[in-house]
Design a protein around this motif. Structure first.
Motif, mmCIF file in Angstrom:
data_model
loop_
_atom_site.group_PDB
_atom_site.id
_atom_site.type_symbol
_atom_site.label_atom_id
_atom_site.label_comp_id
_atom_site.label_asym_id
_atom_site.label_seq_id
_atom_site.Cartn_x
_atom_site.Cartn_y
_atom_site.Cartn_z
ATOM 1 N N PRO A 310 -93.533 -80.651 39.497
ATOM 2 C CA PRO A 310 -94.345 -79.448 39.282
ATOM 3 C C PRO A 310 -95.698 -79.501 39.994
ATOM 4 C CG PRO A 310 -93.394 -80.189 37.213
ATOM 5 C CD PRO A 310 -93.134 -81.264 38.218
ATOM 6 N N THR A 311 -96.284 -80.691 40.101
ATOM 7 C CA THR A 311 -97.544 -80.812 40.835
ATOM 8 C C THR A 311 -97.351 -80.406 42.284
ATOM 9 O OG1 THR A 311 -98.300 -82.609 39.397
ATOM 10 C CG2 THR A 311 -99.362 -82.419 41.537
ATOM 11 N N PHE A 312 -96.273 -80.877 42.874
ATOM 12 C CA PHE A 312 -95.969 -80.549 44.264
ATOM 13 C C PHE A 312 -95.723 -79.051 44.450
ATOM 14 C CE2 PHE A 312 -92.425 -79.977 47.367
ATOM 15 C CZ PHE A 312 -93.187 -80.163 48.513
ATOM 16 N N LEU A 313 -95.006 -78.439 43.518
ATOM 17 C CA LEU A 313 -94.650 -77.027 43.643
ATOM 18 C C LEU A 313 -95.822 -76.098 43.321
ATOM 19 C CD1 LEU A 313 -91.105 -77.140 41.972
ATOM 20 C CD2 LEU A 313 -91.625 -76.956 44.422
ATOM 21 N N CYS A 314 -96.662 -76.490 42.375
ATOM 22 C CA CYS A 314 -97.724 -75.604 41.906
ATOM 23 C C CYS A 314 -98.985 -75.658 42.770
ATOM 24 C CB CYS A 314 -98.100 -75.949 40.466
ATOM 25 S SG CYS A 314 -96.802 -75.586 39.265
ATOM 26 N N ALA A 315 -99.217 -76.747 43.496
ATOM 27 C CA ALA A 315 -100.451 -76.875 44.269
ATOM 28 C C ALA A 315 -100.605 -75.794 45.340
ATOM 29 C CB ALA A 315 -100.542 -78.271 44.887
ATOM 30 N N PRO A 316 -99.595 -75.535 46.197
ATOM 31 C CA PRO A 316 -99.769 -74.455 47.176
ATOM 32 C C PRO A 316 -99.869 -73.085 46.532
ATOM 33 C CG PRO A 316 -97.531 -75.352 47.280
ATOM 34 C CD PRO A 316 -98.321 -76.250 46.398
ATOM 35 N N LEU A 317 -99.163 -72.862 45.408
ATOM 36 C CA LEU A 317 -99.285 -71.596 44.684
ATOM 37 C C LEU A 317 -100.711 -71.425 44.172
ATOM 38 C CD1 LEU A 317 -98.157 -69.069 43.322
ATOM 39 C CD2 LEU A 317 -97.373 -70.532 41.424
ATOM 40 N N SER A 318 -101.292 -72.500 43.679
ATOM 41 C CA SER A 318 -102.681 -72.448 43.220
ATOM 42 C C SER A 318 -103.623 -72.095 44.361
ATOM 43 C CB SER A 318 -103.071 -73.810 42.620
ATOM 44 O OG SER A 318 -104.425 -73.818 42.234
ATOM 45 N N GLY A 319 -103.386 -72.683 45.546
ATOM 46 C CA GLY A 319 -104.228 -72.375 46.705
ATOM 47 C C GLY A 319 -104.159 -70.902 47.079
ATOM 48 N N ARG A 320 -102.969 -70.320 47.018
ATOM 49 C CA ARG A 320 -102.811 -68.889 47.328
ATOM 50 C C ARG A 320 -103.505 -68.020 46.286
ATOM 51 N NH1 ARG A 320 -99.339 -67.413 51.258
ATOM 52 N NH2 ARG A 320 -98.081 -69.061 52.228
ATOM 53 N N LEU A 321 -103.400 -68.409 45.012
ATOM 54 C CA LEU A 321 -104.054 -67.650 43.959
ATOM 55 C C LEU A 321 -105.568 -67.707 44.092
ATOM 56 C CD1 LEU A 321 -101.884 -68.521 40.813
ATOM 57 C CD2 LEU A 321 -102.116 -66.295 41.919
ATOM 58 N N VAL A 322 -106.094 -68.878 44.450
ATOM 59 C CA VAL A 322 -107.538 -69.001 44.660
ATOM 60 C C VAL A 322 -107.977 -68.100 45.807
ATOM 61 C CG1 VAL A 322 -109.390 -70.559 45.382
ATOM 62 C CG2 VAL A 322 -107.713 -71.328 43.705
ATOM 63 N N GLY A 323 -107.175 -68.060 46.885
ATOM 64 C CA GLY A 323 -107.524 -67.236 48.031
ATOM 65 C C GLY A 323 -107.463 -65.755 47.747
ATOM 66 N N SER A 324 -106.531 -65.312 46.878
ATOM 67 C CA SER A 324 -106.345 -63.880 46.637
ATOM 68 C C SER A 324 -107.057 -63.374 45.388
ATOM 69 C CB SER A 324 -104.848 -63.564 46.535
ATOM 70 O OG SER A 324 -104.254 -64.273 45.451
ATOM 71 N N ARG A 325 -107.162 -64.230 44.346
ATOM 72 C CA ARG A 325 -107.705 -63.756 43.068
ATOM 73 C C ARG A 325 -108.850 -64.590 42.530
ATOM 74 N NH1 ARG A 325 -102.930 -62.206 38.975
ATOM 75 N NH2 ARG A 325 -104.792 -61.477 37.884
ATOM 76 N N GLY A 326 -109.213 -65.656 43.226
ATOM 77 C CA GLY A 326 -110.302 -66.493 42.741
ATOM 78 C C GLY A 326 -109.806 -67.652 41.889
ATOM 79 N N PRO A 327 -110.713 -68.524 41.419
ATOM 80 C CA PRO A 327 -110.310 -69.762 40.742
ATOM 81 C C PRO A 327 -109.980 -69.625 39.259
ATOM 82 C CG PRO A 327 -112.687 -69.699 40.973
ATOM 83 C CD PRO A 327 -112.166 -68.473 41.662
ATOM 84 N N ARG A 328 -110.315 -68.477 38.622
ATOM 85 C CA ARG A 328 -110.188 -68.382 37.162
ATOM 86 C C ARG A 328 -108.759 -68.597 36.675
ATOM 87 N NH1 ARG A 328 -112.536 -65.181 32.403
ATOM 88 N NH2 ARG A 328 -114.480 -65.389 33.544
ATOM 89 N N LEU A 329 -107.797 -67.854 37.214
ATOM 90 C CA LEU A 329 -106.415 -67.952 36.730
ATOM 91 C C LEU A 329 -105.833 -69.353 36.911
ATOM 92 C CD1 LEU A 329 -103.943 -66.619 35.493
ATOM 93 C CD2 LEU A 329 -103.286 -65.809 37.777
ATOM 94 N N PRO A 330 -105.958 -69.977 38.102
ATOM 95 C CA PRO A 330 -105.439 -71.352 38.227
ATOM 96 C C PRO A 330 -106.068 -72.324 37.238
ATOM 97 C CG PRO A 330 -105.867 -70.435 40.393
ATOM 98 C CD PRO A 330 -106.430 -69.467 39.401
ATOM 99 N N LEU A 331 -107.372 -72.175 36.977
ATOM 100 C CA LEU A 331 -108.035 -73.085 36.040
ATOM 101 C C LEU A 331 -107.553 -72.857 34.609
ATOM 102 C CD1 LEU A 331 -111.701 -73.150 37.402
ATOM 103 C CD2 LEU A 331 -110.014 -74.993 37.478
ATOM 104 N N LEU A 332 -107.301 -71.597 34.248
ATOM 105 C CA LEU A 332 -106.802 -71.317 32.903
ATOM 106 C C LEU A 332 -105.398 -71.884 32.718
ATOM 107 C CD1 LEU A 332 -108.015 -67.659 32.227
ATOM 108 C CD2 LEU A 332 -109.113 -69.821 31.666
ATOM 109 N N VAL A 333 -104.551 -71.719 33.722
ATOM 110 C CA VAL A 333 -103.199 -72.293 33.649
ATOM 111 C C VAL A 333 -103.275 -73.813 33.547
ATOM 112 C CG1 VAL A 333 -101.024 -72.609 34.892
ATOM 113 C CG2 VAL A 333 -102.141 -70.371 34.884
ATOM 114 N N ALA A 334 -104.129 -74.412 34.387
ATOM 115 C CA ALA A 334 -104.270 -75.873 34.397
ATOM 116 C C ALA A 334 -104.748 -76.386 33.051
ATOM 117 C CB ALA A 334 -105.237 -76.295 35.502
ATOM 118 N N GLY A 335 -105.815 -75.786 32.518
ATOM 119 C CA GLY A 335 -106.370 -76.254 31.246
ATOM 120 C C GLY A 335 -105.397 -76.094 30.093
#
Length: 479
Positions: A310-335
């Protein structure tokens, strides 16, 4: 740095990712090999902690120096030096005849490693100038951590099982050599427009702070609080010295003005929390799977795949989300995912059932996969490009400091709980406080992700960037 073609930028990204691969792979491979090292070198729990923390401690202490040095004398030059030293350190580790020398050679590795990741991130930041493209590049960078987590346990388990734990250091040599030759040919040289002067006093204070604090935590279970109290006092005095001395320098090692930016400060604490959770998680999982369940290194590595994939699969998805929507959503999912994983182990003893153990590993892998890209992007995006190396180095330092503290604190708690009891009988109850600590780390990622990704936080980042740029202009004009 001249503008590069899209193909050349991707090649530079691939070369930089090779350096991250050998550094990240080294840690995941090492964790699988810990029980084998323990038997071969007759190491205690604290000895195992030092094989990990000697590396991360030196790395954390030197990352900011490496970042500012690269900005001053050339990023390509420092990056290549790091590849050479890291490869030599890896060779020495494979030949270490004792635990003490292994720890020393791990420190040599760390000196080289300190010149790799922050400098590579600085190269990436200056290569990918578009914010969306940079966020995607950082997502790829984060995915390499997932690759190392996926491949590390399997490769490490196979090498330990078929050869010995010494073979885990051999894999760094061909990758390091290939990265060195490709860097020499394809990576352009770059440096900051204005060279920053060295800060030897600040560097010594950082070494004293990190070193004394880590020593005190690791040795407390065996030596007692009274024996480590002087080291804790040294750490406290060093911290006060940094807070007093650094703001008085024109070009400090740690520019405390960075922390006026709420996103930057949040990213720093999130990095410490997330990587403390990672360090403690891998340490507890490895010892449990091999020393309690009795699995060999290869099967223990296979059990870690549900966390690594999951770390391998989610990391590029997180990068795309940061680029399109900012860091909030990836951080909430991570936490959320990391907290849920910690609660499973702390409150429900997830390791005692195959099903809950699997779910706990998957949740942690998802959380860690989403956390890396927003940390890095937030740390460097609000800072002037001229200080990209220093900003990236602070973010990398936070990661290594977090992993150091995670292994030190969780290992100390485990050692205190086990005492003289056999590990198989005492492990689950002794590890429970450690799992609660990792739960708190996940909760910190969740709360800080909410607090530091709002509009007010972005305004503090903009004001901080303006202040830093104005100060840089005044220094340039004054020079």
């Amino acid at each position: 740095m001249p503008e590069l073609s899209h193909r050349r930028r991707l090649l530079v990204l691939a070369i930089c990712c090779m350096s991250l691969l050998i550094v990240s792979l080294d840690n995941t491979v090492l964790n699988v090999a810990l029980p084998s090292m323990q038997r071969d070198l007759h190491a205690t729990t604290s000895g195992l902690q030092w094989t990990i923390d000697a590396y991360t401690l030196v790395l954390a202490s030197l990352l900011m120096l490496a970042g500012s040095t690269a900005d001053r004398i050339g990023r390509k030059r420092v990056f290549m030096s790091g590849l050479v030293i890291f490869s030599i350190g890896s060779l020495l580790c494979s030949l270490a005849p004792s635990l003490s020398l292994l720890v020393v050679f791990r420190m040599v590795q760390a000196i080289g490693g300190s010149m790799l990741n922050p400098v590579a991130m600085s190269i990436i930041t200056n290569t990918f100038t578009d914010s969306r493209e940079r966020a995607r590049a950082i997502g790829v960078w984060g995915a390499v951590v997932g690759i190392s987590m996926a491949a590390g346990p399997l490769v490490g388990g196979l090498l330990v099982q078929s050869v010995s734990w010494r073979a885990i250091f051999w894999i760094n040599l061909p990758v390091g050599l290939a990265a060195l030759l490709l860097t020499l040919r394809f990576v352009p040289e770059s440096r900051a427009p204005k060279a920053r002067r060295p800060d030897p006093v600040g560097q010594l204070l950082v070494i004293a702070l990190f070193g004394a604090l880590t020593y005190g935590i690791i040795e407390a279970p065996d030596s007692g609080l009274s024996a480590v109290a002087p080291f804790m006092a040294i750490a406290f005095v060093a911290l006060l010295g940094l807070l007093w001395y650094e703001p008085r320098r024109t070009e400090p090692l740690i520019d405390l003005r960075f922390f006026r930016s709420a996103p930057f400060s949040g990213a720093t604490v999130i990095a410490i929390s997330a990587f403390a959770a990672l360090g403690g998680f891998l340490f507890l999982s490895t010892l449990y799977l091999q020393n309690v369940r009795g699995l060999d290194a290869l099967h223990a590595g296979l059990w870690m795949l549900p966390m690594a994939a999951p770390t391998f699969l989610c990391a590029p998805l997180s990068g795309r989300l940061v680029g399109s929507r900012g860091p909030r959503l990836p951080l909430l999912v991570a936490g959320t995912a990391m907290t849920a994983s910690g609660v499973l182990f702390a409150a429900f003893e997830a390791e005692t059932s195959n099903t809950t153990l699997l779910v706990g590993y998957v949740l942690f892998g998802i959380g860690f996969g989403f956390v890396n890209a927003p940390i890095t992007n937030t740390a460097v995006s609000g800072m002037p490009r001229a200080q990209a190396g220093v900003a990236a180095a602070v973010a990398s330092t936070s990661r290594q400091l977090g992993q150091t503290l995670g292994v030190a604190v969780v290992g100390a708690v485990l050692a205190s709980g086990i005492g003289s009891s056999p590990m198989k009988q005492a492990f689950v109850s002794a590890a429970r406080p450690g799992w609660w600590i990792l739960t708190v780390c996940g909760l910190a990622v969740l709360v800080l992700g909410l607090l530091t990704s709002g509009h007010w936080a972005h305004r503090t980042a903009e004001r901080t960037a303006e202040t830093l740029e104005s100060a840089e202009i005044r220094q340039t004009v004054g020079a």
